[in-house]
Write an enzyme that holds these catalytic residues in place. Structure first.
Site, PDB file in Angstrom:
ATOM      1  N   HIS A 168      -1.528 -72.052  -6.221  1.00  0.00           N
ATOM      2  CA  HIS A 168      -0.148 -71.674  -6.516  1.00  0.00           C
ATOM      3  C   HIS A 168       0.771 -72.853  -6.809  1.00  0.00           C
ATOM      4  O   HIS A 168       1.910 -72.656  -7.224  1.00  0.00           O
ATOM      5  CB  HIS A 168       0.412 -70.823  -5.371  1.00  0.00           C
ATOM      6  CG  HIS A 168      -0.164 -69.432  -5.384  1.00  0.00           C
ATOM      7  ND1 HIS A 168      -1.480 -69.181  -5.118  1.00  0.00           N
ATOM      8  CD2 HIS A 168       0.398 -68.239  -5.700  1.00  0.00           C
ATOM      9  CE1 HIS A 168      -1.712 -67.883  -5.243  1.00  0.00           C
ATOM     10  NE2 HIS A 168      -0.605 -67.287  -5.597  1.00  0.00           N
ATOM     11  N   SER A 217       1.611 -64.525  -8.807  1.00  0.00           N
ATOM     12  CA  SER A 217       0.976 -65.038  -7.585  1.00  0.00           C
ATOM     13  C   SER A 217      -0.015 -64.003  -7.088  1.00  0.00           C
ATOM     14  O   SER A 217      -0.008 -62.864  -7.524  1.00  0.00           O
ATOM     15  CB  SER A 217       2.022 -65.262  -6.494  1.00  0.00           C
ATOM     16  OG  SER A 217       2.356 -64.025  -5.867  1.00  0.00           O
ATOM     17  N   ASP A 218      -0.860 -64.392  -6.146  1.00  0.00           N
ATOM     18  CA  ASP A 218      -1.631 -63.379  -5.443  1.00  0.00           C
ATOM     19  C   ASP A 218      -0.777 -62.943  -4.245  1.00  0.00           C
ATOM     20  O   ASP A 218       0.313 -63.458  -3.996  1.00  0.00           O
ATOM     21  CB  ASP A 218      -3.007 -63.922  -5.036  1.00  0.00           C
ATOM     22  CG  ASP A 218      -4.006 -62.789  -4.744  1.00  0.00           C
ATOM     23  OD1 ASP A 218      -3.571 -61.637  -4.585  1.00  0.00           O
ATOM     24  OD2 ASP A 218      -5.217 -63.064  -4.658  1.00  0.00           O
ATOM     25  N   TRP A 219      -1.299 -61.986  -3.519  1.00  0.00           N
ATOM     26  CA  TRP A 219      -0.592 -61.281  -2.447  1.00  0.00           C
ATOM     27  C   TRP A 219      -0.048 -62.222  -1.367  1.00  0.00           C
ATOM     28  O   TRP A 219      -0.814 -62.894  -0.697  1.00  0.00           O
ATOM     29  CB  TRP A 219      -1.594 -60.290  -1.845  1.00  0.00           C
ATOM     30  CG  TRP A 219      -1.086 -59.397  -0.790  1.00  0.00           C
ATOM     31  CD1 TRP A 219      -1.184 -59.586   0.556  1.00  0.00           C
ATOM     32  CD2 TRP A 219      -0.430 -58.149  -0.987  1.00  0.00           C
ATOM     33  NE1 TRP A 219      -0.619 -58.526   1.207  1.00  0.00           N
ATOM     34  CE2 TRP A 219      -0.156 -57.627   0.287  1.00  0.00           C
ATOM     35  CE3 TRP A 219      -0.041 -57.411  -2.118  1.00  0.00           C
ATOM     36  CZ2 TRP A 219       0.491 -56.400   0.463  1.00  0.00           C
ATOM     37  CZ3 TRP A 219       0.589 -56.202  -1.933  1.00  0.00           C
ATOM     38  CH2 TRP A 219       0.853 -55.711  -0.663  1.00  0.00           C
TER      39      TRP A 219
END
Ligand code: BGC
Length: 730
Positions: A268, A289-291
């Site tokens: 990120h 982004s991911d979770w």
């Protein structure tokens, strides 16, 4: 909300339309577009677990969709709504956003639909990607992409967090089933095919695909999900990135970031990698982004002291949208950062422009589609049939007519075991949502009039009271083994061997001396060296989806033929997990010979009920030039007595290079169908573009020298031809 034409814009005015919108937007509205919230944030009470907990809350919608002007939501609960429930939900939140937000910008509604629209009750589930990788069938994958999107659009969902383009290089990692293959060429070609299908237009709207997880996520050193990844920059460039490039060239709209840290840099905040994606490759879509990963930058990766600093780093690195998931933390932090001058407005405008572009491209300002959920049963059955690999067969298969079989093991009488994780629910283990047409293997065998008896009692980790006598009535024994469906952190394991109880079940059945057929329903290659010798046949079924039981019964009885090939190496020993692709030094043995690694089964391997012979392999030349490819052909004959499909595989080996080359790597494949006795000439042109390598400076170059092309039925059985790569363009 007005449609595009009512707003006075035509189909080709995208950038003008977006510029006009951005010019009118407040900072809060821009940050709102960069925010993705879980649907949970908008419903009454807590996490939604059933229809009655899926009640949208006016006050919460006002807070998030109006005050924070949130531009994207996603569904992730533990209950699968029906298509009509989804329609009601998505239409309600869209209507709220359009009517109550100042500019009426439509929401981008996303979901994971990684093997069909599996979060919709009764939508068809297809095999997980790894099984599709084993099919080596690009048109099948394209059709599945299109079918999945049709089902999503019918529910008002226009963003799919798929395909997964990670490479299956780490057999311990618990999300391998979500990947297509260990081979970059297979992932690149199937990934592009999926994107083409998935982004197909239906009634002026389409779904946006999301390529994940950029980049290297699938190779945690320890095998544990989201643990540190150590990969040479050369391997990142040469193997992990090309699948993304291929899918972006195919038009993919968005990319999701890697939750882990690659060579110490969390995905990120990897500004350099994102610059390559956006600037060098010209990717004009957006990066999500991911979770909840900004929190992890603080708590897990420890590259930021607090959430606000994590937000600054991620946005400045190139993250355009944040999957928050449930509150206003991101929004508040980012507004402050811009006001304080820590994030320039130009970066915000760039992110918003990318997101609005995708909304425009998918037809968000067009009239919503009106479609019902199609079933795609035939497609799912074909995919399941083409996804299962016959790894061993000493005459036990196909089952003969009138034979009595006893079927046992945790997957024998379970739809859950066939579907795998991400099926109706995240873990996929709630049987109450099984599709009415789905059959377990026992049910499917019985429906085909096989004299099949289910022997209950054996679980994933329990053997129960099963004894040798329980198999007394059987002519043959079918044991359906594997892994309990599970994913992400919950899928971490300490030992790749098949669980002890399942190995004991095989040993106990072996005491009968009867032929044993083992079927493996699992998302990674659980080791079976200790039990393989007592089996007569082994089938790797992966997670074939809701029609997997029927497909398997047809394959075991010979009503269908096996045509899949291993999408990764099946290792034999826990201490020897390095599989395909490998470098020569991976095979050094104790005497410094090259026999140091013998896998259980090699990459690309798979049997059929018929036999194929390769002959007359010829190449036109012994030279490949930058403007001149090498034309080769081989004839494949079906020498058995059944129709079958064969995956003809073309490999390349660089003899000498400035960086140690991998041994054989796939450069082409073609799946052909042959009737008994039929033969076909298969041609392949090896272009110089396939022969570039990444050098010590991590740059793509051609190096002159000898190489070999090989063709055959798997990565170990090859006819080869040597040639010279001439890089002189004169
Ligand atoms: C997973 C992603 C997924 C996302 C949204 C994350 O935990 O890593 O693959 O798309 O959740 O559900």
């Amino acid at each position: 909300m007005l449609l595009l034409v009512e707003l006075g814009y035509g189909q080709t005015d995208r950038e003008a339309f977006i510029n006009d919108l951005i010019a009118q937007m407040t900072l809060q509205e821009k940050v709102g577009q960069m925010t993705n919230l879980g649907l949970t944030a908008l419903v009454e009470g807590g996490f939604w677990t059933a229809t009655d907990s899926l009640v949208l809350d006016e006050a919460l919608m006002k807070t998030y969709l109006q005050r924070y002007a949130v531009g994207s939501i996603q569904g992730k609960g533990v209950y699968p709504p029906t298509q009509h429930e989804w329609q009601r939900l998505t239409a309600t939140v869209q209507a709220y956003a359009k009517e109550h937000s100042r500019l009426g910008i439509p929401l981008l509604i996303g979901i994971d639909a990684v093997h069909g629209a599996h979060y919709t009750a009764n939508a068809t589930t297809f095999p997980h990607q790894l099984g599709l990788g084993a099919s080596f069938n690009t048109s099948l994958v394209q059709d599945i992409g299109a079918a999945t999107s049709q089902n999503l659009l019918a529910s008002g969902i226009q963003w799919n967090f798929a395909p997964v383009l990670d490479l299956a290089w780490q057999p311990l990692w618990g999300r391998i089933e979500e990947t297509f293959s260990a081979d970059p060429h297979v992932v690149a070609t199937l990934g592009a095919a999926f994107v083409k299908g998935a982004q197909q237009t239906y009634q002026q709207q389409r779904v946006a695909a999301c390529l994940k997880h950029w980049v290297g996520y699938s190779f945690p050193f320890s095998g544990k999900d989201r643990s540190p990844i150590h990969l040479s920059p050369i391997d990142v460039q040469q193997f992990f990135m090309p699948p993304f490039k291929s899918a972006i060239t195919a038009g993919a709209s968005s990319v999701m970031l890697n939750s882990g840290a690659l060579n110490g840099v969390p995905g990120h905040v990897d500004a350099e990698g994102l610059a390559q994606l956006k600037e060098e490759w010209g990717f004009s879509g957006f990066v999500v982004s991911d979770w909840d990963d900004l929190t992890k930058l603080v708590d897990v990766h420890r590259v930021a002291a607090d959430y606000k600093e994590a937000t600054r780093q991620a946005v400045m690195a190139g993250m355009d949208m944040c999957m928050v998931p449930y509150d206003s933390t991101f929004s508040v932090a980012l507004v402050e950062l811009v006001q304080e001058g820590a994030v320039p407005m130009a970066r915000i405008d760039d992110a918003v422009r990318r997101i609005l572009r995708v909304k425009y491209d998918i037809g968000s300002w067009e009239a919503p589609v009106e479609m019902e959920l199609n079933s795609y049963a035939d497609l799912a059955l074909q995919a399941a049939t083409e996804s299962m690999v016959l790894l061993k067969n000493e005459g036990a298969l196909p089952l003969a007519a009138q034979e009595k079989v006893v079927v046992a093991g945790p997957g024998a009488h379970s739809v859950t075991a066939l579907q795998g994780p991400w099926s109706r629910t995240w873990k996929g283990d709630d049987t109450s949502y099984n599709h009415p047409a789905a059959k377990t293997l026992v049910e499917a065998l019985t429906a085909l009039d096989v004299d099949a008896t289910f022997l209950p009692g054996a679980g994933y980790d329990t053997l129960g009271a099963i004894s040798q006598e329980d198999f007394a009535a059987a002519d043959k024994i079918i044991l359906v083994l594997g892994e309990e469906p599970v994913t992400e952190k919950a899928s971490d394991i300490h030992d790749l061997n098949l669980p002890v109880a399942q190995q004991a079940l095989v040993q106990r059945a072996a005491l009968t001396g009867k032929p044993i057929v083992v079927v493996l329903l699992q998302g990674r290659p659980r080791l079976m060296a200790a039990i393989e010798p007592v089996t007569s046949a082994v089938v790797h079924g992966f997670y074939p989806g809701q029609y997997g039981g029927i497909a398997l019964a047809r394959l075991l009885t010979g009503q269908a033929n096996f045509s899949a090939k291993l999408p990764y190496t099946y290792p034999k020993h826990h201490g020897s997990l390095k599989g395909y692709p490998y470098r020569m030094a991976d095979h050094l043995d104790q005497q410094f010979g090259l026999s140091g690694y013998a896998p259980q089964w090699p990459f690309g391997y798979g049997q059929s009920y018929t036999t194929f012979e390769y002959h007359n392999f010829q190449c036109s030349d012994t030279l490949v030039g930058l403007d001149r490819s090498l034309s080769c052909h081989v004839t494949v004959t079906n020498t058995g007595d059944r129709a079958g499909k064969e995956v003809v595989q073309w490999y390349y080996q660089d003899e000498i290079a400035s960086v140690t080359p991998v041994e054989w790597r796939l450069v082409g494949y073609e799946k052909i169908a042959l009737l008994p006795g039929q033969e076909k000439e298969v041609a392949f042109a090896l272009p110089a573009s396939q022969l570039q390598l990444v050098n010590r400076k991590a740059a793509w170059v051609w190096e002159p020298g000898y190489g070999k092309i090989g063709v055959g039925p798997d990565s170990k059985t090859l006819d080869t031809h040597r040639f010279w790569l001439d890089v002189n363009t004169e």
